[in-house]
Write an enzyme that holds these catalytic residues in place. Structure first.
Site, PDB file in Angstrom:
ATOM      1  N   GLY A  21       8.829  10.884   3.742  1.00 42.18           N
ATOM      2  CA  GLY A  21       9.127   9.749   3.667  1.00 42.18           C
ATOM      3  C   GLY A  21       8.647   9.183   2.085  1.00 42.18           C
ATOM      4  N   GLY A  66       4.077   5.517  -0.559  1.00 46.96           N
ATOM      5  CA  GLY A  66       3.598   4.267   0.001  1.00 46.96           C
ATOM      6  C   GLY A  66       4.215   3.866   1.318  1.00 46.96           C
ATOM      7  N   THR A 112      -0.115   9.305   4.250  1.00 46.08           N
ATOM      8  CA  THR A 112      -1.713   9.467   4.481  1.00 46.08           C
ATOM      9  C   THR A 112      -2.343   8.612   5.444  1.00 46.08           C
ATOM     10  OG1 THR A 112      -1.255   9.549   2.049  1.00 46.08           O
ATOM     11  CG2 THR A 112      -3.718   9.632   2.825  1.00 46.08           C
ATOM     12  N   GLU A 118      22.418 -16.197 -16.553  1.00 51.23           N
ATOM     13  CA  GLU A 118      22.020 -16.163 -15.182  1.00 51.23           C
ATOM     14  C   GLU A 118      22.911 -16.904 -14.416  1.00 51.23           C
ATOM     15  OE1 GLU A 118      19.907 -13.900 -14.515  1.00 51.23           O
ATOM     16  OE2 GLU A 118      19.209 -13.755 -16.421  1.00 51.23           O
ATOM     17  N   ASP A 166      22.269  -4.577 -17.285  1.00 44.54           N
ATOM     18  CA  ASP A 166      23.385  -4.870 -16.239  1.00 44.54           C
ATOM     19  C   ASP A 166      24.424  -4.038 -16.183  1.00 44.54           C
ATOM     20  OD1 ASP A 166      21.990  -7.144 -15.505  1.00 44.54           O
ATOM     21  OD2 ASP A 166      23.023  -8.676 -16.885  1.00 44.54           O
TER      22      ASP A 166
HETATM   23  P1  ADP Z   1       1.892   7.434   1.124  1.00 49.84           P
HETATM   24  O1  ADP Z   1       0.784   8.400   1.592  1.00 49.84           O
HETATM   25  O2  ADP Z   1       3.155   7.513   1.962  1.00 49.84           O
HETATM   26  O3  ADP Z   1       2.078   7.583  -0.247  1.00 49.84           O
HETATM   27  P2  ADP Z   1      -0.271   5.769   1.785  1.00 49.84           P
HETATM   28  O4  ADP Z   1      -0.494   6.240   3.321  1.00 49.84           O
HETATM   29  O5  ADP Z   1      -1.142   6.132   0.668  1.00 49.84           O
HETATM   30  O6  ADP Z   1       1.237   6.094   1.472  1.00 49.84           O
HETATM   31  O7  ADP Z   1      -0.029   4.116   2.136  1.00 49.84           O
HETATM   32  C1  ADP Z   1      -0.589   3.301   1.086  1.00 49.84           C
HETATM   33  C2  ADP Z   1      -1.155   1.926   1.567  1.00 49.84           C
HETATM   34  O8  ADP Z   1      -0.082   1.097   2.166  1.00 49.84           O
HETATM   35  C3  ADP Z   1      -1.990   2.223   2.838  1.00 49.84           C
HETATM   36  O9  ADP Z   1      -3.419   2.454   2.389  1.00 49.84           O
HETATM   37  C4  ADP Z   1      -1.682   0.944   3.637  1.00 49.84           C
HETATM   38  O10 ADP Z   1      -2.721  -0.136   3.120  1.00 49.84           O
HETATM   39  C5  ADP Z   1      -0.451   0.550   3.624  1.00 49.84           C
HETATM   40  N1  ADP Z   1       0.492   0.783   4.244  1.00 49.84           N
HETATM   41  C6  ADP Z   1       1.545   1.665   4.487  1.00 49.84           C
HETATM   42  N2  ADP Z   1       1.980   1.898   5.647  1.00 49.84           N
HETATM   43  C7  ADP Z   1       1.280   1.001   6.360  1.00 49.84           C
HETATM   44  C8  ADP Z   1       1.585   0.677   7.801  1.00 49.84           C
HETATM   45  N3  ADP Z   1       2.700   1.267   8.558  1.00 49.84           N
HETATM   46  N4  ADP Z   1       0.740  -0.269   8.309  1.00 49.84           N
HETATM   47  C9  ADP Z   1      -0.153  -0.754   7.713  1.00 49.84           C
HETATM   48  N5  ADP Z   1      -0.230  -0.615   6.233  1.00 49.84           N
HETATM   49  C10 ADP Z   1       0.545   0.499   5.650  1.00 49.84           C
HETATM   50 ZN    ZN Z   2      21.968  -9.925 -16.429  1.00 48.96          ZN
END
Ligand code: ADP
Ligand code: ZN
Length: 625
Positions: free
Chosen positions: A206, A209, A213, A429, A506
């Site tokens: 995925g 973020g 993890t 704009e 753009d």
């Molecule tokens: P990845 O490892 O996919 O890059 P992380 O697991 O490090 O992303 O996610 C980063 C942060 O985003 C987490 O510490 C959390 O705070 C937030 N986050 C991501 N997904 C969720 C989720 N499903 N529910 C709650 N918080 C989330």
């Molecule tokens: Zn523009």
């Protein structure tokens, strides 16, 4: 290195001081004059001696010369007493009783010290020097040895950092799959008894973020097992072989505390297709990858070590990693949909005092495409804004402002624009906004502003109403027209000669869209349903680098022509739209110049011709009074 120099400096100064002490100090002043033994005999013969002290192999002779006492020193055989020597020289016994004779037992350390210190000092110094240097070298050595150890962090499972599935909002399917893994870890025996093989590895896929993890941590937390975290890029070091030995170390650590979870973030850093020819230091990567495979094949599945890999580019992974018995389970985590986003917002809103007017649903509506990390960041930004504005609560307005900040960069209110630039920005704009509003397939315009953000002079902010799985040709065409809106407006109002450098981004966006339509999506009738260019790698790396050309030069020409045609069509459609709605556009420009920012409600009523432009004038004149 710095340390080494410093130590050398200290030692050098120490030596200098010592040398000075030795040469200046009066180590020698007291020293009696050295004479031969026959001189002593002669003195005894002449009865000039007052006293003789025998000290091992030395005689200290005190004589009286011109009424003054003087000390002389002579050597003798240590084994012989002075009386023996005297008798050898044929001296009368009574001459010997004329002076005091004393045997000084200068035994023990004092004697040795007195004799040895002059010799010992340099030796001690040299030894000290060697010691210091060897310590320095050892330090370097130790560090060199440490390279092979993995820097995997074992997350503490204390209550604070422990995550469970409750902390992960959304991701329902992923959590269901992972629930099984939790069972494996909790009761491996149950599965062993049934003859079921426990998976050794699974892959979370995925965007960054998205919570990979977090999910892996939650699995460890749910199962109550240690969590070893390492990033793929940490394996790839300067020295060949380091990665492999780190892998070995990591697995042995995990096996010792089994059941356990090993989490390898960015596994694509080591697990990329072998021989793909990208990103240097192949050998190292391949060795590391091989070591991971060896370790995964090697351990007994019932031991309960599960490897979770995370990647955002599954397509570049080596097939060997994906084979059964390795990372054979794959879990794709999608970007959160609107319900998930609301749930994630709820998780992160905890501990932040939200105003009653805040509707997390409304925020979720405005943030399609945001990942969990983005949403986390968004609420954090809003909280910081609230603190900066000395507010007690986080309001919806602050959160909306943060959305734009997260997406477009902070506003640049302090940037001073000339009146001419402001007007040009307003037309630019307004061009985007008008096309965006009147083209059926564009996302609704939420806000138009001529306050700069990031690199842009102004911005038109539009987000879709719903999350969309796919985009259609009609959407692409309208989106391209909207991108062209700014450029077309500037040309219409100011003429070709006065076109600014504003629209370059753009045009870039429009060109990228047109290229994708023609080359990737088969959306051009002329070129037909074919994918041009083998862009497996291209999607991820800097887009331009790796587009393997799998078509002829002639086709390349046709592709170019087709892209140009699509872009021109978009421009013409934008122009037509603006001509049709010139009145609305002029009004919008007026409003923008007055208020700088036009929100969705005002914008909508303006487009419907319901906005009271006269009130604007009146309001203004009132203000002037
Ligand atoms: P990845 O490892 O996919 O890059 P992380 O697991 O490090 O992303 O996610 C980063 C942060 O985003 C987490 O510490 C959390 O705070 C937030 N986050 C991501 N997904 C969720 C989720 N499903 N529910 C709650 N918080 C989330
Ligand atoms: Zn523009």
């Amino acid at each position: 290195m710095k340390n080494l120099l410093k130590n050398f400096g200290i030692i050098f100064i120490f030596l200098l001081v010592l040398g000075a002490l030795f040469s200046l100090g009066d180590f020698h002043t007291d020293k009696p004059e050295k004479v031969g033994i026959n001189k002593v005999i002669e003195l005894v013969q002449n009865e000039q001696v007052k006293k003789i002290e025998a000290m091992g192999g030395t005689l200290i002779v005190t004589v009286e010369e011109d009424g003054q006492e003087k000390k002389l020193e002579a050597n003798k055989e240590p084994g012989q007493s002075f009386s023996e020597i005297a008798s050898n020289y044929g001296i009368d016994k009574d001459k010997l009783s004329k002076f005091d004779y004393e045997v000084v037992e200068e035994s023990g350390w004092l004697f040795w010290l007195r004799n040895l210190i002059p010799y010992l000092f340099p030796i001690i110094l040299i030894l000290g020097l060697i010691y210091f240097m060897s310590r320095q070298v050892q330090g370097v050595n130790n560090r060199a040895m440490g390279f092979g150890q993995s820097s995997a962090k074992q997350a503490k499972q204390d209550d604070k950092s422990k995550k469970t599935f409750k902390d992960v909002a959304g991701c329902v399917e992923a959590k269901e799959e992972l629930q099984e893994v939790v069972e494996f870890l909790k009761t491996p025996q149950k599965f062993a008894d049934m003859g079921a093989k426990i998976p050794k590895g699974l892959l979370l896929m995925g965007a960054p973020g998205i919570g990979k993890t977090l999910l892996a941590r939650a699995v460890a937390g749910e199962a109550g097992v240690p969590f070893f975290h390492i990033s793929g890029s940490e394996f790839v070091e300067m020295f060949v072989g380091v990665g492999a030995s780190r892998v070995r170390d990591l697995f042995s650590k995990a096996k010792k505390s089994a059941p356990a979870i090993i989490f390898i973030d960015e596994i694509d850093a080591v697990g990329r297709k072998r021989g793909a020819g990208l990103g240097g230091s192949h050998d190292e990567r391949e060795q590391t990858l091989n070591q991971i495979l060896v370790e995964m094949d090697g351990f007994d599945p019932h031991i309960g070590v599960i490897v979770i890999g995370a990647t955002n580019r599954p397509d570049v992974l080596d097939q060997a990693l994906l084979r059964p018995g390795r990372f054979d389970r794959r879990i794709v985590i999608d970007k959160p949909d609107i319900n998930d986003r609301e749930a994630i917002l709820q998780v992160h809103a905890k501990g932040k005092p939200l105003n009653k007017d805040v509707s997390l649903r409304a925020i979720a509506e405005r943030t399609p495409g945001f990942t969990g990390a983005d949403l986390d960041n968004l609420l954090n930004e809003a909280a910081i804004l609230a603190v900066r504005n000395n507010m007690k609560e986080v309001t919806e307005e602050l959160i909306k402002e943060s959305i734009e900040k997260v997406m477009l960069g902070p506003e640049k209110r302090s940037r001073i624009m000339s009146e001419k630039d402001r007007e040009m920005t307003a037309y630019h704009e307004a061009g985007h906004a008008i096309v965006g509003h009147f083209m059926k397939h564009c996302d609704p315009v939420r806000k138009v502003s001529i306050i700069g953000r990031g690199m842009a002079g102004g911005y038109t902010f539009s987000t879709p109403e719903k999350d969309l799985m796919y985009k259609t040709l009609a959407q692409f065409r309208d989106e391209m027209a909207m991108s062209m809106g700014g450029y077309v407006a500037e040309r219409m109002i100011y003429g070709d000669e006065n076109l600014s450098t504003g629209p370059s981004s753009d045009l870039k966006k429009a060109t990228q869209l047109a290229t994708a339509m023609v080359k990737r999506y088969g959306m051009s009738d002329i070129l037909g349903p074919r994918m041009y260019g083998d862009n497996e790698e291209m999607i991820f790396l800097a887009q331009e680098i790796h587009d393997k050309k799998n078509y002829s030069e002639k086709t390349a020409e046709r592709i170019d022509e087709e892209i140009n045609r699509v872009l021109k069509e978009a421009r013409d459609r934008a122009e037509q739209c603006m001509k049709d709605h010139k009145k609305e556009m002029d009004n919008l420009v007026k409003l923008l110049l007055k208020k700088e920012t036009v929100e969705q409600d005002d914008f909508a009523s303006l487009m419907e011709g319901k906005y009271d432009m006269a009130s604007l004038e009146n309001h203004n004149t009132e203000e002037k009074k």
